[in-house]
Design an enzyme around this catalytic site. Structure first.
Site, PDB file in Angstrom:
ATOM      1  N   CYS A  58       0.705  -1.194   0.170  1.00  0.00           N
ATOM      2  CA  CYS A  58       0.017  -0.087   0.220  1.00  0.00           C
ATOM      3  C   CYS A  58       1.058   1.117  -0.065  1.00  0.00           C
ATOM      4  O   CYS A  58       0.335   2.462  -0.186  1.00  0.00           O
ATOM      5  CB  CYS A  58      -1.111  -0.084   1.248  1.00  0.00           C
ATOM      6  SG  CYS A  58      -0.233   0.091   2.813  1.00  0.00           S
ATOM      7  N   ARG A  60       4.102   1.414  -1.537  1.00  0.00           N
ATOM      8  CA  ARG A  60       5.132   1.503  -2.677  1.00  0.00           C
ATOM      9  C   ARG A  60       4.973   0.441  -3.720  1.00  0.00           C
ATOM     10  O   ARG A  60       4.251  -0.541  -3.339  1.00  0.00           O
ATOM     11  CB  ARG A  60       6.595   1.397  -2.059  1.00  0.00           C
ATOM     12  CG  ARG A  60       6.751  -0.114  -1.506  1.00  0.00           C
ATOM     13  CD  ARG A  60       8.145  -0.116  -0.619  1.00  0.00           C
ATOM     14  NE  ARG A  60       8.208   0.481   0.654  1.00  0.00           N
ATOM     15  CZ  ARG A  60       8.585   1.614   1.191  1.00  0.00           C
ATOM     16  NH1 ARG A  60       9.648   1.944   0.055  1.00  0.00           N
ATOM     17  NH2 ARG A  60       8.507   2.251   2.065  1.00  0.00           N
ATOM     18  N   GLU A 120       5.291  -4.881   9.123  1.00  0.00           N
ATOM     19  CA  GLU A 120       4.444  -5.676   8.051  1.00  0.00           C
ATOM     20  C   GLU A 120       5.177  -5.877   6.752  1.00  0.00           C
ATOM     21  O   GLU A 120       4.897  -6.754   6.064  1.00  0.00           O
ATOM     22  CB  GLU A 120       3.018  -4.940   7.849  1.00  0.00           C
ATOM     23  CG  GLU A 120       1.950  -5.161   9.160  1.00  0.00           C
ATOM     24  CD  GLU A 120       0.660  -4.539   8.910  1.00  0.00           C
ATOM     25  OE1 GLU A 120       0.554  -3.498   8.023  1.00  0.00           O
ATOM     26  OE2 GLU A 120      -0.163  -4.741   9.700  1.00  0.00           O
ATOM     27  N   GLY A 195      -6.542 -10.591   3.799  1.00  0.00           N
ATOM     28  CA  GLY A 195      -5.159 -11.228   3.519  1.00  0.00           C
ATOM     29  C   GLY A 195      -4.460 -10.787   4.777  1.00  0.00           C
ATOM     30  O   GLY A 195      -4.987 -10.618   5.995  1.00  0.00           O
ATOM     31  N   GLY A 198      -5.404  -7.456   6.138  1.00  0.00           N
ATOM     32  CA  GLY A 198      -6.837  -7.675   6.605  1.00  0.00           C
ATOM     33  C   GLY A 198      -6.947  -8.631   8.032  1.00  0.00           C
ATOM     34  O   GLY A 198      -7.684  -8.096   9.007  1.00  0.00           O
TER      35      GLY A 198
END
Length: 413
Positions: A58, A60, A120, A195, A198
């Site tokens: 989200c 890059r 993450e 995913g 999520g």
């Protein structure tokens, strides 16, 4: 494996765009799905590329690889993106050699994340490299480099406070909900997409909002059912999405569809809703934000949330840089030695030929297995000494001659 030959580190490039210069809408034009990733790798050899991987999150989209010039990587990447090559080139940062390596280390350590210290990225990096490795696009050098990056990332996490507290995009979503609602009693939450982002968001919702009034919907229904069972939540099939959009007060979207899943038409004339879109590209139609009953928030807005945790993390950056420098130096030492391998092999072969030459063996008579073993041991000692000297000073030809002379001189000892 494509290309086993020695690599020139000056031909290692990274070309990418990230949150620093582009908003989520632009990044969405260059997001790469698994299907697009597979297509890119299939096309890569025709662009003269054999060792590369692509990191698309989200925050890059970056392509790393060995090439003659960065344009090869950019041209390949943009064959599969909605956005064009000219736009990407205009907005992109391009780094090569040690600068590109340093960038990858910073990304892996969470120093380049939109929310500082968001780990993450580690899972996303592992998944990106694993995908390329399965298609035979990760060779010795990239494998060693990524392993070094992951080791540095682990050391930064364990030896600094840069990951202290709970700050990530998924947690920022929970913080935002808490800011908007003093009391969640009677509020229904819908989470679309489970995913990696999520799942993390779902667990944060349960842990920090103290509610189980959460319904999970995923295109693969079994995954939603499994997570719902694990956490004591509800789940529903994708076919019932419209109904749950209508009945929910808070909607979080973490899907990776190429086009919006939640449309303006789903929301018109409905009750007030807070919608948090964690997807890149956006999975909520932008026109929905014009509706008076909709409050739409995206990842860029969430990343602006600042608190004491982030301030403490910023103070840890110098410590993290020291750790990264140490791991980078280890990789560069390894890389320098890899360049000497062909010379070392050639010298070892020459010494083995000398060992078998009769005039040399006269000094070791009678010839026996013991003599051969002694000579082999001497060869290895000479090679080890040569390698040590080459590590300090790069004079390959001088050491070639010196090693042969040393071996001959010790032949009768």
């Amino acid at each position: 494996m494509h290309g086993h030959s020695s690599k020139d580190i000056s031909k290692f490039f990274i070309a990418g765009i990230n949150y620093k210069k582009t908003d989520a809408a632009i990044r969405g034009q260059f997001a790469i799905s698994d299907e697009q990733y597979a297509s890119l790798l299939a096309l890569a050899p025709s662009y003269g590329l054999h060792e590369l991987f692509i990191l698309s999150t989200c925050n890059r989209t970056e392509i790393y690889g060995f090439a003659e010039h960065a344009g090869q990587l950019i041209s390949l990447l943009c064959t599969q993106t909605e956005g064009g090559q000219d736009t990407f080139t205009q907005l992109a940062y391009i780094k090569k050699g040690t600068e590109a390596i340093e960038h990858l280390f910073a990304v892996g350590a969470g120093l380049d994340s939109q929310i500082l210290g968001d780990y993450e990225i580690v899972g996303q990096l592992k998944a990106a490299v694993k995908f390329a490795k399965e298609q035979d696009f990760i060779g010795t050098y990239l494998d060693r480099l990524v392993n070094g990056v992951l080791q540095a990332s682990k050391a930064v996490k364990n030896q600094t406070a840069i990951s202290d507290g709970t700050v990530s995009v998924s947690f920022a979503a929970v913080q935002y909900i808490k800011q908007q609602f003093n009391n969640l009693t009677g509020k229904k939450i819908l989470l679309l997409g489970i995913g990696k982002i999520g799942r993390s968001t779902c667990k944060n919702l349960v842990d920090y909002l103290d509610t189980t009034a959460i319904t999970l919907i995923n295109r693969t229904a079994d995954k939603a059912a499994a997570l719902a069972g694990e956490l004591g939540l509800h789940h529903a099939p994708i076919e019932q999405l419209a109904g749950y959009i209508e009945s929910s007060d808070i909607i979080l979207v973490a899907t990776n569809a190429a086009h919006p899943t939640i449309l303006k038409s789903h929301l018109e004339g409905k009750t007030d809703k807070l919608i948090i879109d964690l997807s890149i590209p956006y999975n909520v139609e932008m026109a929905a934000q014009d509706l008076p009953n909709v409050h739409l928030v995206n990842v860029d807005e969430l990343s602006k949330l600042k608190d004491e945790t982030l301030q403490k993390r910023e103070a840890e950056i110098p410590k993290a840089r020291v750790i990264i420098d140490e791991h980078m130096a280890e990789f560069m030492d390894w890389f320098e030695m890899r360049k000497h391998v062909p010379v070392l092999k050639a010298v070892k072969t020459k010494l083995q030929e000398i060992q078998a030459f009769p005039p040399y063996l006269q000094g070791l008579s009678p010839v026996s297995a013991t003599c051969t073993t002694d000579a082999d041991a001497k060869i290895q000692r000479v090679i080890n000494g040569m390698a040590s000297k080459m590590r300090r000073v790069n004079q390959r030809g001088c050491y070639y001659i010196e090693a042969i002379n040393e071996f001959i001189a010790t032949g009768s000892n």
